[in-house]
Design a protein around this motif. Structure first.
Motif, PDB file in Angstrom:
ATOM      1  N   GLY A 153     -87.986  45.803 -64.989  1.00  0.00           N
ATOM      2  CA  GLY A 153     -88.134  47.215 -65.206  1.00  0.00           C
ATOM      3  C   GLY A 153     -89.092  48.137 -63.722  1.00  0.00           C
ATOM      4  N   LYS A 154     -88.341  47.148 -63.000  1.00  0.00           N
ATOM      5  CA  LYS A 154     -89.729  46.797 -61.480  1.00  0.00           C
ATOM      6  C   LYS A 154     -89.131  48.327 -61.258  1.00  0.00           C
ATOM      7  N   THR A 155     -87.977  48.741 -60.326  1.00  0.00           N
ATOM      8  CA  THR A 155     -87.367  49.644 -59.865  1.00  0.00           C
ATOM      9  C   THR A 155     -87.314  50.581 -60.760  1.00  0.00           C
ATOM     10  N   SER A 156     -86.902  50.924 -61.832  1.00  0.00           N
ATOM     11  CA  SER A 156     -86.740  51.623 -63.405  1.00  0.00           C
ATOM     12  C   SER A 156     -88.067  52.464 -63.088  1.00  0.00           C
ATOM     13  N   LEU A 157     -89.555  51.647 -63.348  1.00  0.00           N
ATOM     14  CA  LEU A 157     -90.524  52.630 -63.246  1.00  0.00           C
ATOM     15  C   LEU A 157     -90.997  52.961 -61.896  1.00  0.00           C
ATOM     16  N   ALA A 158     -90.786  52.482 -61.122  1.00  0.00           N
ATOM     17  CA  ALA A 158     -91.122  53.229 -59.818  1.00  0.00           C
ATOM     18  C   ALA A 158     -90.187  54.476 -59.785  1.00  0.00           C
ATOM     19  N   ARG A 159     -88.838  54.639 -59.908  1.00  0.00           N
ATOM     20  CA  ARG A 159     -88.169  56.308 -60.775  1.00  0.00           C
ATOM     21  C   ARG A 159     -88.623  56.896 -61.861  1.00  0.00           C
ATOM     22  N   SER A 160     -88.782  56.279 -62.684  1.00  0.00           N
ATOM     23  CA  SER A 160     -89.943  56.762 -63.433  1.00  0.00           C
ATOM     24  C   SER A 160     -91.492  57.715 -62.845  1.00  0.00           C
ATOM     25  N   ILE A 161     -91.869  56.481 -62.151  1.00  0.00           N
ATOM     26  CA  ILE A 161     -93.104  57.450 -61.557  1.00  0.00           C
ATOM     27  C   ILE A 161     -92.813  58.525 -60.491  1.00  0.00           C
ATOM     28  N   ALA A 162     -92.052  58.865 -60.420  1.00  0.00           N
ATOM     29  CA  ALA A 162     -91.094  59.713 -59.374  1.00  0.00           C
ATOM     30  C   ALA A 162     -91.651  61.440 -60.573  1.00  0.00           C
ATOM     31  N   ARG A 163     -90.772  60.567 -61.495  1.00  0.00           N
ATOM     32  CA  ARG A 163     -90.334  61.807 -61.797  1.00  0.00           C
ATOM     33  C   ARG A 163     -91.632  62.358 -62.559  1.00  0.00           C
TER      34      ARG A 163
END
Length: 779
Positions: free
Chosen positions: A360-370
């Motif tokens: 979940g590295k990439t999806s975590l980055a997306r969540s940080i932006a959200r």
């Protein structure tokens, strides 16, 4: 005229911006009080007055020092009072004279003068000079157009050289200094020479003026022609219903420039490029290049930004909604938010999320932006081997483009996005440059305020960007690049965490995507555990997500075909949906084995168990290593072998065993390459077990490196190895004493189910690993 000689006293009339030569007849308007009185005095005497020019035109009442010392004695021929109070006088120049002394200066100037006589020269020389002067004067008249041709006729008749020089000088528009110089020159030859030089200069100036005038005229004609043709083109295009191609394009870009948030230096640059574009024909290939460049500069964000949502509780809620677990990365993001809230401005951190695939590295980055409510940009660096991909191409190349960083900023549209650089460990380098080195500038918070892209040719500020990078391993990231990033390790998930993720995240999402409600598909936790244990074997949850999708597809087909109205998945029905189990849960040996030890290894896909087997065969001491072992593991095996030879007597092993037997060390698991400094104690334990015949406990797994003296050295990746031991069903893990500090990284649920034994020496390893003690064991 009649020349006079000697001295006399005479009234003086100062002239402003005017000089009278002998033989000149002209009108003067006299208005100054002193000048009027001087005239009156002249009329009382013999109608003669001295006309001398004042040095500065603007002085109203000149003093004696401000009047030239040489002037012309003139006869007053006529006087006329004008209605405005001034007197118009007709004067005729008679002879040059020098002022010797000012006798009176109160109500008018009265001066003592000496008449200046002309100095004669060689007649032939003077004649030649006269002809040259006349010739030059004729050329001057032709070029000038300011003097009438009749003047040449009147001058040509003059035979006296002095008078000729005076008359020609009176016709020329000379500076007062030059006119006065001619007046003061009594030598006729010198006077003619001075006049000749002046005429030469004037002629050259006039020729230059004419050339410039012709050039300007041509230029104006060409400009008018171009304007006329353009207007014609516009009219034709209007009739055809077309827009004026280039001009409308430039006007549109100028309108965009007005609204742009670019700084002044960028606007000036764009304006210059627009001027170039305006002058280019529509068919020009370079016009398209300039247009693309201007578009790039205009579409880049220079000051536009989104407002960060710095509410920590909101951020925590968003991160927990999207991901289960991952405490450390979440904690780091919340810390960043807290600092931002206190400081208001902070250079964006460079986080590097390192972990196996699917965690979940990439999806975590997306969540940080959200969570921050920022724009999100992702670029993949996997396989990028050209430096220009990062820094951009120079505009001189065909097909030049800005680098991926600038393209990403253009896509974001704001100066403070969350920028994900995916797969940073998979950058390559070849003859086209080293992209990893190009990234050094991007990812250094102290340098990236002036990031230089070859295409845009202007510095760009990246300090507001929050860069996040991802990697499966830090080994392939160059050290200088790694040093600029804050590494956050995401090791993988425990069985319990995977269960939560499947129940709360993966399965509901797949059910929604496959159009299945809770009334159509149900799956209990035991079935989920079976899928986790027997159908997937990974650190992340990517394959688990695939199996969840697989179950949903099978259920959808059963419902649509009418076989079932509702599918309930239990441990018994899992096989009917997914087929036979792919993996055996609990890879620990079923019974204690001699010469077989379970080791723990770290791979890029997470932790894994490693079975090491040793066979003793009759022979001559040959050591054979098989099983796709790397150099480091071969060295570990050699070190373990040497250590056992040194301790053979203590363990009641035949000291000559290496001369009578061949030893074969094998690590199964097919063709999977294995390397790393953590298999030393595992190989040593397997050797001792094989040589002594003492079995190894089946529930024990181990990791650690060995020295030639038997000391156990620390290893890396303990969390991943502990998770793999737990997955494999092992209950005891032997690890180096120096790794005690890493035990707290292991999830509590795993720590409760594993017995963790720390050791410093090989003897301790054998004590815990073998079913009984080796004879004669000493320290």
């Amino acid at each position: 005229m009649g020349e006079r000689s000697g001295k006399r006293e005479i009234p003086l009339l100062p002239l402003r911006g005017l000089l009278v030569y002998p033989s000149m007849v002209l009108h003067l308007d006299v208005g100054r009080e002193k000048s009027v009185r001087a005239l009156e005095q002249a009329m009382v005497d013999d109608n003669q007055i001295l006309l001398a020019t004042q040095e500065e035109v603007h002085i109203e009442e000149p003093s004696a020092e401000q009047i030239f010392s040489v002037g012309t004695v003139a006869r007053v021929k006529q006087m006329l009072k004008l209605p405005n109070g001034t007197i118009r006088v007709l004067v005729e120049g008679l002879q040059r004279a020098r002022i010797d002394e000012y006798i009176r200066q109160d109500d008018f100037f009265q001066v003592s003068i000496t008449y200046l006589e002309e100095e004669k020269a060689d007649e032939n020389e003077v004649e030649a000079l006269m002809r040259a002067v006349l010739s030059h004067f004729e050329q001057y008249i032709k070029l000038s157009k300011k003097i009438s041709p009749e003047a040449l006729t009147s001058v040509s008749d003059i035979e006296e050289p002095g008078r000729l020089a005076d008359v020609i000088a009176s016709h020329l528009p000379l500076k007062m200094k030059d006119k006065q110089e001619i007046l003061e020159t009594t030598n006729i030859k010198e006077r003619l020479n001075i006049l000749l030089d002046i005429l030469n200069n004037e002629r050259e100036v006039l020729e230059l003026e004419r050339k410039i005038s012709n050039r300007v005229k041509k230029q104006m004609e060409r400009t008018q022609k171009e304007y006329y043709l353009r207007e014609q083109m516009k009219a034709i295009q209007k009739e055809l219903g077309e827009k004026d191609g280039r001009q409308s394009e430039v006007d549109e870009l100028r309108a965009q420039l007005e609204k742009s948030d670019a700084p002044e230096r960028i606007k000036n640059k764009i304006e210059k490029e627009l001027e170039r574009l305006e002058k280019m024909p529509t068919t020009s290939a370079e016009g398209a290049v300039i247009r693309t460049y201007i578009d790039t500069l205009l579409s880049l964000p220079w000051t536009r930004r989104t407002v960060d949502n710095l509410d920590i509780h909101h951020a925590e809620q968003v991160l927990n909604e999207d991901h289960y677990g991952l405490e450390k990365p979440k904690e780091r993001v919340l810390e960043y938010l807290a600092v931002q809230k206190l400081v208001n401005s902070m250079r964006g951190p460079i986080l590097c999320l390192v972990g196996p695939p699917g965690v979940g590295k990439t999806s975590l980055a997306r969540s940080i932006a959200r969570a921050l409510e920022r724009e999100f940009v992702r670029i993949s660096l996997g396989g990028v081997r050209d430096e220009a991909e990062i820094r951009g191409h120079r505009r001189t190349y065909v097909g030049a483009l800005p680098g991926r960083i600038i393209q990403g900023m253009k896509q974001a549209g704001t100066i403070n996005p969350v920028f994900l650089l995916d797969e940073i460990d998979k950058l390559a380098s070849d003859f086209r440059g080293d992209p990893a080195s190009a990234l050094l500038e991007v990812l250094d918070p102290n340098q990236n305020d002036k990031f230089s892209d070859h295409y845009i040719e202007e510095t760009y500020d990246l300090t507001n960007v929050m860069f996040i990078t991802t990697a499966n391993s830090t080994h392939t990231i160059p050290r200088p690049l790694l040093d600029r990033m804050e590494v956050i390790s995401i090791a993988g998930y425990t069985e319990l965490e995977k269960l939560h993720i499947m129940r709360d995240y993966l399965l509901p999402k797949q059910m929604e995507e496959h159009g299945l409600g809770r009334d159509k598909l149900q799956m209990n936790e035991e079935a989920m555990l079976k899928v986790i244990r027997q159908y997937t074997r990974e650190a992340g949850v990517r394959n688990l997500n695939r199996e969840a999708a697989n179950i949903c597809r099978k259920a959808a087909r059963l419902i649509v075909s009418g076989e079932k109205k509702r599918v309930v998945v239990t441990p018994k029905t899992v096989e009917s949906l997914l087929g036979k189990p792919r993996y055996r849960y609990g890879l620990a040996e079923r019974e204690d084995q001699v010469g077989a030890v379970t080791g723990l290894a770290w791979t890029q896909a997470g932790g894994d168990t490693l079975n090491v087997e040793v066979s003793i065969l009759p022979g001559k001491g040959k050591l054979t290593l098989t099983g796709q072992l790397g150099d480091v593991m071969k060295e570990s095996a050699q070190a373990a072998f040497s250590y056992i030879r040194s301790r053979a007597a203590a363990w009641n092993i035949d000291p000559e065993f290496h001369e009578k037997n061949d030893i074969h060390i094998h690590v199964p698991e097919g063709a999977i390459p294995k390397d790393g400094p953590s298999a030393g104690i595992t190989i040593a334990t397997a050797l001792v077990s094989a040589l002594t015949g003492i079995p190894v406990r089946k529930e024990v797994g181990m990791t650690g490196e060995i020295t030639l003296r038997g000391r156990v050295l620390p290893i890396g990746g303990l969390k991943e190895k502990a998770l793999s031991a737990h997955r494999a069903g092992l209950t005891t893990v032997i690890l180096p004493k120096e790794n005690e500090k890493d035990i707290e990284d292991i999830p509590e649920s795993v720590r409760k189910e594993l017995k963790l034994i720390t050791v410093e020496h090989m003897d301790e390893v054998l004590r815990h690993a073998l079913t009984r003690q080796a004879v004669g064991e000493t320290r």
